[in-house]
Scaffold this motif. Sequence first.
Motif, PDB file in Angstrom:
ATOM      1  N   VAL A  18       0.857  -1.179   0.000  1.00  0.00           N
ATOM      2  CA  VAL A  18       0.000   0.000   0.000  1.00  0.00           C
ATOM      3  C   VAL A  18       0.894   1.229   0.000  1.00  0.00           C
ATOM      4  O   VAL A  18       1.683   1.426   0.930  1.00  0.00           O
ATOM      5  N   ASP A  19       0.779   2.056  -1.046  1.00  0.00           N
ATOM      6  CA  ASP A  19       1.553   3.289  -1.136  1.00  0.00           C
ATOM      7  C   ASP A  19       0.836   4.392  -0.360  1.00  0.00           C
ATOM      8  O   ASP A  19      -0.383   4.570  -0.507  1.00  0.00           O
ATOM      9  N   LEU A  20       1.606   5.139   0.443  1.00  0.00           N
ATOM     10  CA  LEU A  20       1.034   6.129   1.345  1.00  0.00           C
ATOM     11  C   LEU A  20       1.445   7.549   0.975  1.00  0.00           C
ATOM     12  O   LEU A  20       2.582   7.791   0.583  1.00  0.00           O
ATOM     13  N   GLY A  21       0.527   8.471   1.150  1.00  0.00           N
ATOM     14  CA  GLY A  21       0.816   9.893   0.991  1.00  0.00           C
ATOM     15  C   GLY A  21       1.230  10.482   2.325  1.00  0.00           C
ATOM     16  O   GLY A  21       1.322   9.787   3.335  1.00  0.00           O
ATOM     17  N   PRO A  22       1.468  11.793   2.360  1.00  0.00           N
ATOM     18  CA  PRO A  22       1.871  12.464   3.602  1.00  0.00           C
ATOM     19  C   PRO A  22       0.774  12.404   4.660  1.00  0.00           C
ATOM     20  O   PRO A  22      -0.407  12.602   4.366  1.00  0.00           O
ATOM     21  N   LEU A  23       1.179  12.153   5.881  1.00  0.00           N
ATOM     22  CA  LEU A  23       0.281  12.038   7.020  1.00  0.00           C
ATOM     23  C   LEU A  23      -0.319  13.399   7.370  1.00  0.00           C
ATOM     24  O   LEU A  23       0.381  14.412   7.364  1.00  0.00           O
ATOM     25  N   ASP A  24      -1.617  13.426   7.672  1.00  0.00           N
ATOM     26  CA  ASP A  24      -2.283  14.615   8.202  1.00  0.00           C
ATOM     27  C   ASP A  24      -2.501  14.394   9.695  1.00  0.00           C
ATOM     28  O   ASP A  24      -3.120  13.408  10.098  1.00  0.00           O
ATOM     29  N   ASP A  25      -1.987  15.305  10.513  1.00  0.00           N
ATOM     30  CA  ASP A  25      -2.100  15.192  11.969  1.00  0.00           C
ATOM     31  C   ASP A  25      -3.199  16.131  12.452  1.00  0.00           C
ATOM     32  O   ASP A  25      -3.068  17.349  12.364  1.00  0.00           O
ATOM     33  N   VAL A  31     -11.496  11.488  20.919  1.00  0.00           N
ATOM     34  CA  VAL A  31     -11.218  10.050  20.939  1.00  0.00           C
ATOM     35  C   VAL A  31      -9.736   9.733  21.051  1.00  0.00           C
ATOM     36  O   VAL A  31      -9.361   8.572  21.190  1.00  0.00           O
ATOM     37  N   GLY A  32      -8.887  10.741  20.961  1.00  0.00           N
ATOM     38  CA  GLY A  32      -7.446  10.522  21.035  1.00  0.00           C
ATOM     39  C   GLY A  32      -6.734  11.338  19.978  1.00  0.00           C
ATOM     40  O   GLY A  32      -7.322  12.214  19.344  1.00  0.00           O
ATOM     41  N   HIS A  33      -5.468  11.044  19.792  1.00  0.00           N
ATOM     42  CA  HIS A  33      -4.642  11.773  18.828  1.00  0.00           C
ATOM     43  C   HIS A  33      -4.919  11.202  17.438  1.00  0.00           C
ATOM     44  O   HIS A  33      -4.463  10.124  17.103  1.00  0.00           O
ATOM     45  N   ARG A  34      -5.661  11.941  16.646  1.00  0.00           N
ATOM     46  CA  ARG A  34      -6.128  11.472  15.332  1.00  0.00           C
ATOM     47  C   ARG A  34      -5.129  11.837  14.240  1.00  0.00           C
ATOM     48  O   ARG A  34      -4.657  12.959  14.161  1.00  0.00           O
ATOM     49  N   ARG A  35      -4.836  10.833  13.388  1.00  0.00           N
ATOM     50  CA  ARG A  35      -4.003  11.042  12.203  1.00  0.00           C
ATOM     51  C   ARG A  35      -4.667  10.335  11.032  1.00  0.00           C
ATOM     52  O   ARG A  35      -5.287   9.285  11.211  1.00  0.00           O
ATOM     53  N   VAL A  36      -4.533  10.930   9.855  1.00  0.00           N
ATOM     54  CA  VAL A  36      -5.086  10.314   8.652  1.00  0.00           C
ATOM     55  C   VAL A  36      -3.958  10.208   7.633  1.00  0.00           C
ATOM     56  O   VAL A  36      -3.280  11.185   7.330  1.00  0.00           O
ATOM     57  N   VAL A  37      -3.756   8.984   7.142  1.00  0.00           N
ATOM     58  CA  VAL A  37      -2.715   8.713   6.156  1.00  0.00           C
ATOM     59  C   VAL A  37      -3.404   8.346   4.841  1.00  0.00           C
ATOM     60  O   VAL A  37      -4.059   7.308   4.758  1.00  0.00           O
ATOM     61  N   PRO A  38      -3.283   9.198   3.807  1.00  0.00           N
ATOM     62  CA  PRO A  38      -3.918   8.884   2.523  1.00  0.00           C
ATOM     63  C   PRO A  38      -3.273   7.682   1.836  1.00  0.00           C
ATOM     64  O   PRO A  38      -2.056   7.499   1.910  1.00  0.00           O
ATOM     65  N   ILE A  39      -4.106   6.905   1.186  1.00  0.00           N
ATOM     66  CA  ILE A  39      -3.630   5.777   0.384  1.00  0.00           C
ATOM     67  C   ILE A  39      -3.654   6.229  -1.069  1.00  0.00           C
ATOM     68  O   ILE A  39      -4.706   6.625  -1.587  1.00  0.00           O
ATOM     69  N   ILE A  40      -2.485   6.189  -1.710  1.00  0.00           N
ATOM     70  CA  ILE A  40      -2.352   6.763  -3.054  1.00  0.00           C
ATOM     71  C   ILE A  40      -2.087   5.716  -4.137  1.00  0.00           C
ATOM     72  O   ILE A  40      -1.840   6.069  -5.281  1.00  0.00           O
ATOM     73  N   GLY A  41      -2.134   4.445  -3.772  1.00  0.00           N
ATOM     74  CA  GLY A  41      -1.928   3.384  -4.753  1.00  0.00           C
ATOM     75  C   GLY A  41      -1.378   2.140  -4.107  1.00  0.00           C
ATOM     76  O   GLY A  41      -1.401   1.993  -2.887  1.00  0.00           O
ATOM     77  N   GLY A  42      -0.879   1.247  -4.951  1.00  0.00           N
ATOM     78  CA  GLY A  42      -0.294   0.010  -4.461  1.00  0.00           C
ATOM     79  C   GLY A  42      -0.730  -1.173  -5.294  1.00  0.00           C
ATOM     80  O   GLY A  42      -1.335  -1.028  -6.361  1.00  0.00           O
ATOM     81  N   VAL A 141       4.393  -4.683   7.739  1.00  0.00           N
ATOM     82  CA  VAL A 141       5.666  -3.973   7.880  1.00  0.00           C
ATOM     83  C   VAL A 141       5.435  -2.530   7.456  1.00  0.00           C
ATOM     84  O   VAL A 141       4.898  -2.280   6.368  1.00  0.00           O
ATOM     85  N   ARG A 142       5.841  -1.578   8.310  1.00  0.00           N
ATOM     86  CA  ARG A 142       5.715  -0.151   7.971  1.00  0.00           C
ATOM     87  C   ARG A 142       7.049   0.341   7.455  1.00  0.00           C
ATOM     88  O   ARG A 142       8.082   0.166   8.099  1.00  0.00           O
ATOM     89  N   GLU A 143       7.033   0.928   6.276  1.00  0.00           N
ATOM     90  CA  GLU A 143       8.227   1.534   5.699  1.00  0.00           C
ATOM     91  C   GLU A 143       7.929   3.004   5.439  1.00  0.00           C
ATOM     92  O   GLU A 143       6.784   3.449   5.613  1.00  0.00           O
ATOM     93  N   ALA A 144       8.914   3.770   5.038  1.00  0.00           N
ATOM     94  CA  ALA A 144       8.784   5.227   4.964  1.00  0.00           C
ATOM     95  C   ALA A 144       7.559   5.687   4.179  1.00  0.00           C
ATOM     96  O   ALA A 144       6.818   6.547   4.646  1.00  0.00           O
ATOM     97  N   ASP A 145       7.311   5.105   3.009  1.00  0.00           N
ATOM     98  CA  ASP A 145       6.204   5.586   2.190  1.00  0.00           C
ATOM     99  C   ASP A 145       5.212   4.498   1.791  1.00  0.00           C
ATOM    100  O   ASP A 145       4.408   4.687   0.896  1.00  0.00           O
ATOM    101  N   HIS A 146       5.286   3.361   2.446  1.00  0.00           N
ATOM    102  CA  HIS A 146       4.305   2.313   2.186  1.00  0.00           C
ATOM    103  C   HIS A 146       4.247   1.295   3.332  1.00  0.00           C
ATOM    104  O   HIS A 146       5.108   1.269   4.195  1.00  0.00           O
ATOM    105  N   VAL A 147       3.185   0.509   3.282  1.00  0.00           N
ATOM    106  CA  VAL A 147       2.997  -0.621   4.195  1.00  0.00           C
ATOM    107  C   VAL A 147       2.949  -1.875   3.334  1.00  0.00           C
ATOM    108  O   VAL A 147       2.307  -1.894   2.286  1.00  0.00           O
ATOM    109  N   ARG A 148       3.656  -2.909   3.777  1.00  0.00           N
ATOM    110  CA  ARG A 148       3.614  -4.215   3.118  1.00  0.00           C
ATOM    111  C   ARG A 148       3.002  -5.212   4.080  1.00  0.00           C
ATOM    112  O   ARG A 148       3.267  -5.148   5.279  1.00  0.00           O
ATOM    113  N   TYR A 149       2.200  -6.127   3.548  1.00  0.00           N
ATOM    114  CA  TYR A 149       1.698  -7.196   4.420  1.00  0.00           C
ATOM    115  C   TYR A 149       1.395  -8.467   3.652  1.00  0.00           C
ATOM    116  O   TYR A 149       1.137  -8.440   2.455  1.00  0.00           O
ATOM    117  N   ALA A 150       1.476  -9.554   4.382  1.00  0.00           N
ATOM    118  CA  ALA A 150       1.038 -10.861   3.896  1.00  0.00           C
ATOM    119  C   ALA A 150      -0.282 -11.163   4.575  1.00  0.00           C
ATOM    120  O   ALA A 150      -0.383 -11.095   5.799  1.00  0.00           O
TER     121      ALA A 150
END
Length: 155
Positions: A18-25, A31-42, A141-150
């Motif tokens: 999953v390719d990720l865009g810049p995080l919005d804080d 409900v807590g400290h909210r963050r939104v991470v856009p998904i831009i492809g993958g 697995v979280r990496e700088a600009d994407h998440v990988r998973y099985a």
Amino acid sequence: MSATPVVPGLEHAFDVVVDLGPLDDYGVTRVGHRRVVPIIGGRISGGLDAEILTGGADWQVLCSDGSIEIDGRYSARTDAGELLYLQVSGVRSGPPAVLEALLRGESVEASEYYFRTTLRIETSAPRLAEYEQALFVASCVREADHVRYAAYRLT
């Protein structure tokens, strides 16, 4: 006589990047400290093959202990044009120094933190109906600009 519940197993189903865009804080909300991470492809591959579409997101809550509650929702399209909707829920936790390194976008060995999710899939494609009729768990697995998973089907 009563039936004995079946002990579930795990069967590898597919892999995802999953390719990720810049995080919005959004800061601390009720409900807590909210963050939104856009998904831009993958890409989804290995059994289920599809392109992840731009427009989804991961609506996260950053907890006081540094762990993150995951609430991801995104769409994908197969080469045949079939649409899939994926809903992902989970947790990422670990030692504070490791979680802080991940927040800074640093590379961290997946064995140093816990990142697991559950997945549900919706589709109107008859050929893919088996994915709607199953539950999946994933090791991520979280990496700088994407998440990988099985992803694994619970049998």
